[in-house]
Design an enzyme around this catalytic site. Sequence first.
Site: not given
Ligand code: 0GY
Length: 297
Positions: A33-35, A51, A79, A126, A159, A252, A257
């Site tokens: 789980h990473c972005h 954001y 997101t 997702r 989520y 993560d 945020n």
């Molecule tokens: C996470 C949690 C958050 C954000 C997102 O996709 C996202 O913007 O997942 C959060 O703000 O709780 O899992 O990264």
Amino acid sequence: MTEVQVKDADWLDFHPNPSKPAFTLPEGAVDAHCHVFGPSPEFPFAPERKYTPCNAGKDELYKLRDYLGFSRNVIVQATCHGKDNRAMVDACRTAGDLARGIASVGPDITEDEIREMDAAGVRGVRFNFVKRLVDATPKEVFLSIAEKIKPFGWHIVVYFEAQDLEELVPFLEQLPTVIVVDHMGRPDVEKGVDHPDFQRFLDLMARNENIWSKVTCPERLSKVGPDTYDDVVPFAKKVVEMFPDRVLWGTDWPHPNMKSHMPDDGKLVDFIPRIAPTAEEQQKLLVDNPMRLYWAR
Ligand code: 0GY
């Protein structure tokens, strides 16, 4: 002219120099789980975002992977990029077989688009129910997306926050694929493991063998804070103990945020043996489970 997208004034950047973990990850460990955020302007953030983050692209992510001792990543569409999956897909293509992706799509997604993302390494979508992150999507829309992705062997990451679980249960039990719940459904850790809210989540997993959980984000759930996140341990440990074959772990990174603090990713890795104390649990959590779910083909 390309718009300069300035990060939010209160945005916390990812840790500039995380510590080296004391815990040695097993060979082939997956950060599941990473972005990636941007980098913008090459990969602009979506107009509908809630954001605007700092840039945190694939080069930084793969540097962290190597530094912490992971072998692979599962990159979840954030997101802030809406349904524009280009940054995530580009990161997957760059890593080749070492990354998989989770996309965010609308009901108009075509088979060809799914096939193209699949070829890049995407293995799921997702569905996000967290109100501060997205505008609400009707459940029928999610169900139609589920029917479209199912033939590709993809799964669904969901989520949501603990207070929304009760209402969501019938919907979750209707979904036709494997479901992976982010961050154990975000329990309120002050209520304790035995509280009906967390028991509802454990019951859901017990009843449905297609439901998995990420035992992630102590930094988000903890009230006592870094570096030990002691109050999250009993929750994650319980899920690992009860469902050792259906749990995943991830950093993560780059921690969207976070407001209270920015976690040290090395310390997050050191959290793992506290929630998965045996070598067998660690092997399943970090290698066998993610490999089965994401690298079966
Ligand atoms: C996470 C949690 C958050 C954000 C997102 O996709 C996202 O913007 O997942 C959060 O703000 O709780 O899992 O990264």
